[in-house]
Enzyme design. Structure first.
Site, PDB file in Angstrom:
ATOM      1  N   GLU A 121      -5.417  -8.642   0.670  1.00 53.45           N
ATOM      2  CA  GLU A 121      -6.100  -8.194   1.893  1.00 53.45           C
ATOM      3  C   GLU A 121      -7.563  -7.932   1.569  1.00 53.45           C
ATOM      4  OE1 GLU A 121      -4.509  -4.942   4.179  1.00 53.45           O
ATOM      5  OE2 GLU A 121      -2.436  -5.678   3.980  1.00 53.45           O
TER       6      GLU A 121
ATOM      7  N   GLU B 122       0.804  -1.216   0.000  1.00 51.92           N
ATOM      8  CA  GLU B 122       0.000   0.000   0.000  1.00 51.92           C
ATOM      9  C   GLU B 122       0.846   1.280   0.000  1.00 51.92           C
ATOM     10  OE1 GLU B 122      -2.993   0.035   3.045  1.00 51.92           O
ATOM     11  OE2 GLU B 122      -3.837  -1.883   2.462  1.00 51.92           O
TER      12      GLU B 122
END
Ligand code: IFM
Length: 488
Positions: free
Chosen positions: A395, A210
């Site tokens: 995720e 991320e």
């Protein structure tokens, strides 16, 4: 055979195609859908099967679970520094002991095995490998991850290994962190050390987790480490993390390591809330998604992400462009073996470019829950990036509704079920999705929320470190065993 698909993003840019777009997704464009709006798609009455060989797992990250932040020569990271600063973490907790995974890793691996999960995603803590972020290698840190990987392989569990999940060595921050180019070069060297140590391991490698969160939450808003509020540093952190990713991919190829490599991007479908053409939402899509996807998959930066118009990242565009040196975009767009997607929900955007809620949020107020958004996202990627490598969801999850949590967690089960149905639907429509990792294996340290948000399939009693699988973990096990998700 996949059916005909519509380019939702293109329609979004055309704006006038409201009717057509409404047929494609319930949320864009047009009035904000109500929380009770009927979904446009219903799951079939039969279980939805996943392809043979689909990889199922659960994920954690080093700082969130390991604890033992000073053990065996580990150096300080930016999250140690940040969490020690009063007022940064909701409950004042730190990375110690977190879920004490550094000491309890063997029983945690047994737990993964008992749950029947074929894969486990974890991250390597850079400050365990290089306590100062450069130079000397700390063999005790290398040995820990070697034991962890061997423990997984012994149990027949596939390792998915993230090199960077936000725990930058503090000395690198002292030298400027991701706002400076040198950090990308140091990351490439660190990656080469890890690849060399685990060269023989057939792993799903992920370079950076991320980069958007680090750039925007860490450098623009300052509510994550390193706690900086400077939009130009945020823009620089975007480029330097992506460059670091490119350097790591190059080190992986040079080292001839086993397995494959990719990057983990958190992506978010953007739905305009106002009817008609809405360029602000297109710009928000550029900032949230294309600023990361385009350089990695196409070798270019989008020209509408940075600037002063509604929805843009208001950084100095000339300064950003000056950071991009010859060869950078070639390095950043080096071919990948997989693209990892982290999906938590969607966002609405008004015509002033503000992100607004259009779906109910979870206990994490940033998370607007909309399972069909996962389908939209996967289909957008299929259409907009036809040469992208296979996708893996690394995720997806939801926190317990209360800080205390419970082992009876129907909300998580239904969240996972609805998202897996959308994933199976997208596979049926032509998306090459090869795996899914639930976030998270364990309740853990949820960054600025500390221990007040529990994202685990497995409950952790933070007083005793006792682990108890939640009902959702048992349910997820049954999905994994069946390689299929049932309608209820
Ligand atoms: O806990 C985080 C994880 O570290 C990164 N992705 C989002 C999760 C939930 O906030």
């Amino acid at each position: 055979m996949p059916g005909p698909v519509l380019d939702r993003r293109l329609l979004l840019q055309l704006g006038g195609a409201a009717g057509l777009l409404a047929a494609c997704t319930p949320a864009a464009p047009g009035p904000a859908p109500s929380a009770t709006a009927a979904p446009s798609w219903s799951p079939p009455a039969q279980p939805m099967a996943f392809p043979a060989g689909f990889v199922w797992g659960a994920a954690t990250s080093a700082f969130q679970v390991e604890g033992s932040t000073t053990a065996d020569g580990r150096g300080p990271s930016i999250w140690d520094t940040f969490a020690a600063r009063p007022g940064t973490i909701r409950d004042g907790s730190t990375g110690d002991p977190a879920a004490d995974h550094y000491r309890l890793w063997e029983s945690d691996l047994d737990l993964i095995k008992d749950l029947g999960l074929p894969a486990y995603r974890f991250s390597v803590a850079w400050p365990r490998i290089q306590p100062t972020g450069s130079g000397r290698v700390n063999q005790a840190g290398v040995d820990f991850y070697r034991r962890l990987v061997d423990g997984l392989l012994t149990r027949g569990i596939h390792p998915a290994i993230t090199l960077y999940h936000w725990d930058l060595p503090q000395p690198l921050q002292d030298a400027g962190g991701w706002a400076v180019r040198d950090t990308a070069e140091r990351f490439g060297e660190y990656a080469a050390i890890v690849f060399d140590a685990l060269r023989d391991v057939d792993a799903t490698w992920l370079t950076i987790n991320e980069p958007k969160t680090t750039a925007f939450v860490g450098y623009r808003w300052g509510s994550h480490a390193p706690g900086i509020s400077d939009v130009d540093q945020a823009a620089a952190a975007v480029h330097h993390q992506l460059l670091g990713h490119g350097r790591a991919v190059s080190a992986f190829r040079a080292g001839g390591g086993a397995g494959g490599i990719g990057i983990a991007l958190n992506l978010i479908p953007v739905y305009p809330v106002d009817r008609g053409a809405d360029p602000a939402s297109v710009r928000v899509d550029a900032v949230e998604n294309r600023l990361f996807l385009d350089p990695v998959l196409l070798g270019t930066y989008p020209d509408d992400a940075i600037g002063r118009e509604a929805g843009q990242l208001p950084a100095d565009r000339d300064a950003f462009e000056a950071l991009v040196q010859d060869g950078d975009l070639d390095a950043i767009s080096a071919p990948l073996d997989h693209l990892a997607i982290q999906y938590y929900g969607v966002t609405g955007v008004d015509d002033a470019g503000n992100q607004v809620p259009i779906y109910p949020t979870s206990a994490a107020t940033w998370q607007q829950v909309h399972p069909e958004g996962l389908y939209d996202l996967l289909m957008d990627l299929l259409i907009d990036y036809p040469d992208a490598p296979p996708l893996v969801i690394t995720e997806n999850g939801i926190p317990d509704p209360t800080p205390e949590g419970s082992t009876d967690d129907p909300e998580r089960r239904e969240f996972l079920r609805a998202h897996l149905q959308q994933a199976a639907r997208a596979i049926g429509d032509g998306v090459q999705l090869t795996g899914y990792y639930a976030w998270s294996l364990l309740d853990n340290f949820e960054w600025a929320e500390g221990m007040t948000q529990r994202w685990g399939l497995v409950r952790v009693d933070f007083d005793t470190q006792e682990r108890t699988p939640k009902a959702s973990a048992q349910w997820y096990s049954s999905v994994v065993r069946a390689n299929a998700v049932a309608p209820s």
